[in-house]
Design an enzyme around this catalytic site. Structure first.
Site, mmCIF file in Angstrom:
data_model
loop_
_atom_site.group_PDB
_atom_site.id
_atom_site.type_symbol
_atom_site.label_atom_id
_atom_site.label_comp_id
_atom_site.label_asym_id
_atom_site.label_seq_id
_atom_site.Cartn_x
_atom_site.Cartn_y
_atom_site.Cartn_z
ATOM 1 N N ASP A 53 33.551 -5.664 54.946
ATOM 2 C CA ASP A 53 32.284 -5.405 55.640
ATOM 3 C C ASP A 53 31.629 -4.146 55.083
ATOM 4 O O ASP A 53 30.526 -3.775 55.491
ATOM 5 C CB ASP A 53 32.464 -5.355 57.169
ATOM 6 C CG ASP A 53 33.453 -4.296 57.617
ATOM 7 O OD1 ASP A 53 34.042 -3.612 56.758
ATOM 8 O OD2 ASP A 53 33.631 -4.146 58.845
ATOM 9 N N SER A 54 32.293 -3.503 54.098
ATOM 10 C CA SER A 54 31.638 -2.440 53.334
ATOM 11 C C SER A 54 30.450 -3.016 52.557
ATOM 12 O O SER A 54 29.657 -2.258 51.995
ATOM 13 C CB SER A 54 32.626 -1.756 52.387
ATOM 14 O OG SER A 54 33.336 -2.715 51.625
ATOM 15 N N ASP A 92 36.518 -9.839 55.908
ATOM 16 C CA ASP A 92 36.488 -8.992 57.112
ATOM 17 C C ASP A 92 35.764 -9.709 58.241
ATOM 18 O O ASP A 92 34.674 -10.271 58.025
ATOM 19 C CB ASP A 92 35.723 -7.690 56.821
ATOM 20 C CG ASP A 92 36.636 -6.545 56.451
ATOM 21 O OD1 ASP A 92 37.834 -6.586 56.807
ATOM 22 O OD2 ASP A 92 36.142 -5.599 55.805
ATOM 23 N N LYS A 122 40.486 -10.294 57.936
ATOM 24 C CA LYS A 122 40.970 -8.940 58.250
ATOM 25 C C LYS A 122 40.261 -8.435 59.504
ATOM 26 O O LYS A 122 39.033 -8.580 59.615
ATOM 27 C CB LYS A 122 40.750 -7.995 57.070
ATOM 28 C CG LYS A 122 41.230 -6.566 57.373
ATOM 29 C CD LYS A 122 41.393 -5.718 56.131
ATOM 30 C CE LYS A 122 40.094 -5.198 55.539
ATOM 31 N NZ LYS A 122 39.305 -4.336 56.446
ATOM 32 N N GLU A 124 40.157 -4.993 62.287
ATOM 33 C CA GLU A 124 40.516 -3.585 62.460
ATOM 34 C C GLU A 124 41.064 -3.346 63.866
ATOM 35 O O GLU A 124 40.455 -3.780 64.853
ATOM 36 C CB GLU A 124 39.280 -2.696 62.243
ATOM 37 C CG GLU A 124 38.744 -2.771 60.825
ATOM 38 C CD GLU A 124 37.549 -1.844 60.599
ATOM 39 O OE1 GLU A 124 37.204 -1.040 61.508
ATOM 40 O OE2 GLU A 124 36.950 -1.927 59.505
ATOM 41 N N GLU A 191 44.434 2.954 56.107
ATOM 42 C CA GLU A 191 43.323 3.715 55.510
ATOM 43 C C GLU A 191 43.378 5.184 55.905
ATOM 44 O O GLU A 191 43.423 5.528 57.101
ATOM 45 C CB GLU A 191 41.978 3.094 55.945
ATOM 46 C CG GLU A 191 40.781 3.844 55.369
ATOM 47 C CD GLU A 191 39.491 3.055 55.334
ATOM 48 O OE1 GLU A 191 39.497 1.843 55.641
ATOM 49 O OE2 GLU A 191 38.458 3.664 54.970
#
Ligand code: KIV
Length: 273
Positions: A53-54, A92, A122, A124, A191
């Site tokens: 999602d970057s 993501d 993925k 978070e 991270e």
């Protein structure tokens, strides 16, 4: 061609990631958001391609990852999948698509899998998102965890500084990693946490850990491809190694093109019909 690719050209699966950890083979992961980049990253032998999602920052110019939508992530992931032959493609789940309601999370997860053809998702977070993670896994969808500096929580953190330096946060991270491992996640991204903590977690859990700024004790590494290629001049965290300086190379090439067009040098006799 260098790396794992020489030894094994089969499509990477979540099972293979586990084998790589058990065999002590490091896992190389990079981001991609489009077909052209994904083709190159895959051909170079990267094991996992993350449709991060970057993309919100790198493709759309947003300050955070929060604004990117489910439809936008599906567009990026579908484009990447078309360019990949070997790497495992992980997408993501964007902010807001799995934190609100676990049932909603499975529906969104199924949509991403069906509409993109990616291999895993993925998410978070730790124990607070475990009900959603379990339901997604129950639907037969592989899940990669992500702990430490989780960018979707940047407004809660208020800073991009290293996480889990304090014992309480380090203990929560240990608990979260164990929970994600036990529930059946296929890997966990760590991270920007202290290297000692990341090493300890990597030794404790069965599944591979993938570091971004969490040191060499993890089972693999991930970077944002634009950062490691030097396309993003303003971003120089300690953990980033630049393998090229594409910003300057591209400025030179494009600048030369502009000069050639304006001088009439391009196109020449051989470059027209
Ligand atoms: O979105 C992303 O690029 C990521 C990596 C930084 C791990 O989540």
């Amino acid at each position: 061609m260098a790396g794992y690719l020489v030894e094994d050209t089969r499509k990477v699966t979540t099972h293979r990631l586990l084998e790589m950890k058990q065999a002590g083979k490091k896992i190389a992961m990079l981001t991609s958001y489009d077909y052209s980049m994904a083709q190159i990253v895959d051909a170079a032998g990267v094991d996992i391609i993350l449709v991060g999602d970057s993309a919100s920052n790198m493709m759309a110019g947003n300050v955070t990852t929060l604004p990117i939508t489910l439809d936008q992530m599906i567009y990026h992931a579908r484009s990447v999948v078309r360019g990949v032959k070997r790497a495992l493609v992980v997408c993501d789940m964007p902010f807001g698509t799995y934190q609100v309601d676990p049932q909603d999370a499975v529906r969104n997860a199924v949509r991403i899998m069906q509409e993109t053809g990616c291999d895993a998702l993925k998410l978070e977070g730790g124990v607070e998102i475990l009900p959603a993670v379990k339901l997604i896994l129950d639907a037969g969808i592989p899940v990669m965890g992500h702990l430490g500096l989780t960018p979707q929580s940047i407004n809660k953190f208020g800073t991009y500084a290293v996480r889990a330096r304090e014992e309480a946060e380090a203990n929560k991270l240990r608990t979260d990693a164990m929970a994600l491992d036990e529930v059946g996640c296929c890997a966990v991204v760590l991270e920007k946490i202290p290297a000692d903590l990341a090493t300890e977690v990597s030794q404790k859990i069965k599944v591979p850990t993938i570091s971004i700024g969490a040191g060499g004790g993890c089972d693999g590494q991930v970077l944002v491809v634009h950062d490691m290629l030097g396309m993003n001049k303003g971003f120089s965290p300690k953990f980033l190694r630049r393998y090229a300086n594409l910003y300057d190379i591209m400025i030179d090439a494009i600048g030369q093109y502009v000069t050639d067009v304006k001088s009439g040098d391009f196109p020449n006799q051989d470059e027209q019909y």
